[in-house]
Motif scaffolding. Structure first.
Motif, PDB file in Angstrom:
ATOM      1  N   ASP A 187       5.955  11.498  -4.089  1.00 14.18           N
ATOM      2  CA  ASP A 187       4.866  10.272  -3.324  1.00 14.18           C
ATOM      3  C   ASP A 187       4.550  10.727  -4.768  1.00 14.18           C
ATOM      4  OD1 ASP A 187       2.556   9.754  -3.395  1.00 14.18           O
ATOM      5  OD2 ASP A 187       2.543  10.124  -1.443  1.00 14.18           O
ATOM      6  N   ASN A 235       5.160   4.824   2.196  1.00 12.80           N
ATOM      7  CA  ASN A 235       6.106   6.116   3.107  1.00 12.80           C
ATOM      8  C   ASN A 235       6.562   5.924   3.862  1.00 12.80           C
ATOM      9  OD1 ASN A 235       5.232   7.797  -0.112  1.00 12.80           O
ATOM     10  ND2 ASN A 235       3.034   8.498   1.339  1.00 12.80           N
ATOM     11  N   VAL A 265       2.386   8.172  -5.753  1.00  7.96           N
ATOM     12  CA  VAL A 265       0.986   7.426  -5.572  1.00  7.96           C
ATOM     13  C   VAL A 265      -0.325   7.756  -6.638  1.00  7.96           C
ATOM     14  CG1 VAL A 265      -0.523   6.410  -3.926  1.00  7.96           C
ATOM     15  CG2 VAL A 265       1.956   6.636  -3.356  1.00  7.96           C
ATOM     16  N   GLN A 266      -0.488   8.804  -6.901  1.00  5.74           N
ATOM     17  CA  GLN A 266      -1.485   9.118  -7.165  1.00  5.74           C
ATOM     18  C   GLN A 266      -0.572   9.439  -9.302  1.00  5.74           C
ATOM     19  OE1 GLN A 266      -4.388  11.289  -6.240  1.00  5.74           O
ATOM     20  NE2 GLN A 266      -4.719  10.933  -4.412  1.00  5.74           N
ATOM     21  N   SER A 286       0.696  -1.496   0.022  1.00  2.00           N
ATOM     22  CA  SER A 286       0.200  -0.138  -0.224  1.00  2.00           C
ATOM     23  C   SER A 286       0.900   0.813  -0.079  1.00  2.00           C
ATOM     24  CB  SER A 286      -0.928  -0.387   0.996  1.00  2.00           C
ATOM     25  OG  SER A 286       0.317   0.673   2.468  1.00  2.00           O
ATOM     26  N   GLY A 287       0.390   2.261  -0.295  1.00  2.00           N
ATOM     27  CA  GLY A 287       1.113   3.549  -0.010  1.00  2.00           C
ATOM     28  C   GLY A 287       1.454   4.001   0.927  1.00  2.00           C
ATOM     29  N   SER A 288       0.519   3.345   1.692  1.00  2.12           N
ATOM     30  CA  SER A 288       0.998   4.163   3.483  1.00  2.12           C
ATOM     31  C   SER A 288       2.713   3.496   3.666  1.00  2.12           C
ATOM     32  CB  SER A 288      -0.393   3.614   4.065  1.00  2.12           C
ATOM     33  OG  SER A 288      -1.218   4.641   3.672  1.00  2.12           O
ATOM     34  N   ALA A 338       2.073   3.631  -6.283  1.00  2.00           N
ATOM     35  CA  ALA A 338       1.307   2.546  -5.222  1.00  2.00           C
ATOM     36  C   ALA A 338       0.119   3.175  -6.092  1.00  2.00           C
ATOM     37  CB  ALA A 338       0.510   2.747  -3.696  1.00  2.00           C
ATOM     38  N   LYS A 339      -1.073   2.653  -5.588  1.00  2.00           N
ATOM     39  CA  LYS A 339      -2.489   2.578  -6.725  1.00  2.00           C
ATOM     40  C   LYS A 339      -2.441   2.192  -7.783  1.00  2.00           C
ATOM     41  CE  LYS A 339      -4.075   6.615  -3.996  1.00  2.00           C
ATOM     42  NZ  LYS A 339      -5.790   6.784  -3.203  1.00  2.00           N
ATOM     43  N   GLU A 368       4.222  15.309  -3.451  1.00  2.00           N
ATOM     44  CA  GLU A 368       3.589  14.873  -4.759  1.00  2.00           C
ATOM     45  C   GLU A 368       3.765  15.664  -5.523  1.00  2.00           C
ATOM     46  OE1 GLU A 368      -0.626  13.557  -4.178  1.00  2.00           O
ATOM     47  OE2 GLU A 368      -0.136  14.727  -2.546  1.00  2.00           O
TER      48      GLU A 368
END
Ligand SMILES: Cc1ncc(COP(=O)(O)O)c(C=O)c1O
Length: 408
Positions: free
Chosen positions: A264, A172, A266-267, A167-169, A293-294, A231
């Protein structure tokens, strides 16, 4: 007798598996119709066609789903007054338990990057499901090595060491640990959710951002810091972009204080921004650590941290990083399939037909790109708003005609 739905405008009829018996989504149509009436807009958007037929919903009744939700599930998380019960997905489309079709413009929170149940990804997942689900990173299995090769080829030097997780968490958290292990400092800086930039010119806005950043560096953290998370575009409070040049200057300030810079992605990663595969590339910066992630797994739980050999060594000196599910065969096989699914340009004849349809409706646009697949839109700067609206309407009509031809 004419069925009731036939009296509704076309746009309010959400198609179901059978195009001859379309259903309406009552809450959507009421709310939509109210706003249309209020705004005096009497032309309705028509939902583009879709040739996929969902299965009939045969699971738990909606009333029972609501009871279970109220009794057993975390209460704040459902969208809409009448929560949507999704049943099936196909590429950019979602289907609810009644067979209503929705165009998914949120992709499971910026996650389903190549489309729901993409046939290529599904085929790879099914094959791997029958072969090997899980070992652990203590054992070798080819999907992880194949994936590591593919992912590292997409990153610039020296970002070549990959850690896989779920997961992204988690990604990080690991990036934070790496930053501390490498810098031997503790303080980490990240952004709070930011409102859109104020109406200043780009240089003034950048200077103000940098002033605030320096302010934070001198008042909220120690003289030396461990790292800075950014991000490339802030993804939650709308999509907030930084002024040009801000991130480059911020990275320099962080490095001057002994910290490492963490992107980051992730998005923003995996092509989400369209112009670049990674968001950091749009700022002309090279991070020390990238978290992902994602979109990496198109909805399958998967995440990664990529860093330099030097930072990876610093981590190894402090801790043994191990993750039971990270880099499991399923995730790696799916991750590879996602990387291999890049969209093909439309065949040249189909692009030419859209181009010709625009011309017939009175709009001239240009063409470019390796396959002549890109429309180049560059009007004279004297155009008016109604003229720009006309061009958008023509382009939309031409693309809709194209979709209708494809659906036949
Ligand atoms: C930018 C960003 N980073 C990290 C995360 C955490 O990812 P996850 O929900 O997979 O733990 C999210 C989640 O929305 C995110 O948007």
């Amino acid at each position: 007798m004419t069925p009731a739905w036939r009296h509704l405008p076309r746009a309010l009829r959400l198609e179901t598996s059978s195009p001859r018996t379309p259903k309406t989504c009552p809450s959507l149509s009421r709310a939509f119709w109210r706003s249309v009436t209020k705004l005096g807009l009497h032309t309705k958007p028509r939902m583009p066609p879709c040739d996929f037929t969902p299965e009939k919903y045969q699971s738990m009744p909606y009333s029972r789903v609501l009871e279970v939700y109220r009794e057993h599930l975390s209460p704040e998380l459902a969208y809409f007054p009448e929560p949507l019960l999704l049943h099936q997905g196909h590429m950019q489309w979602l289907f609810d338990h009644k067979g209503n079709r929705y165009l998914d413009f949120f992709s499971g929170i910026v996650t389903v990057s190549v489309g729901h149940c993409h046939p290529k990804v599904n085929a790879v997942a099914q094959k791997q499901l029958g072969r090997l689900w899980h070992t652990s990173a203590l054992f070798f299995h080819p999907p992880i090595h194949e994936y590591a090769e593919k992912l590292s080829a997409l990153l610039p030097d020296p970002l070549k060491v990959i850690f896989l997780m779920n997961s992204g968490s988690e990604a990080n958290d690991l990036a934070m640990l790496m930053a501390r292990a490498h810098s031997k400092n503790t303080d980490i800086i990240s952004f709070r959710i930011q409102a859109a930039a104020m109406p200043l010119n780009c240089c003034q806005a950048k200077d103000q951002y940098i002033e605030q950043f320096k302010d934070t560096l001198s008042t909220c953290v120690g003289k030396s810091i461990a790292g800075f998370f950014a991000e490339p575009i802030q993804g939650v409070n709308g999509f907030v972009q930084y002024p040009k040049g801000f991130l480059k200057e911020a990275f320099q300030l962080v490095r001057e204080r002994g910290g490492v810079c963490i992107a980051d992605e992730v998005q923003t990663g995996f092509g989400r921004l369209g112009s670049h595969f990674w968001g950091f590339q749009t700022h002309g910066v090279l991070p020390d650590i990238v978290t992902m992630a994602k979109g990496i797994g198109n909805g399958f739980p998967m995440a990664a941290v990529v860093t330099t050999p030097e930072i990876a060594k610093s981590l190894a000196k402090c801790v043994l990083h191990f993750n039971t599910f990270g880099g499991n065969p399923m995730a790696c096989a799916i991750g590879s399939a996602v990387l291999e699914t890049s969209r093909q340009p439309l065949p040249r004849e189909e692009v030419s037909q859209i181009h010709e349809d625009c011309r017939q409706m009175g709009l001239i646009v240009g063409r470019g790109g390796l396959f002549s697949q890109t429309f180049r839109i560059a009007p004279s700067l004297c155009i008016t708003k109604p003229e720009a609206d006309f061009a958008v309407d023509v382009f939309r009509a031409a693309v809709t005609q194209h979709m209708e031809r494809r659906a036949k």
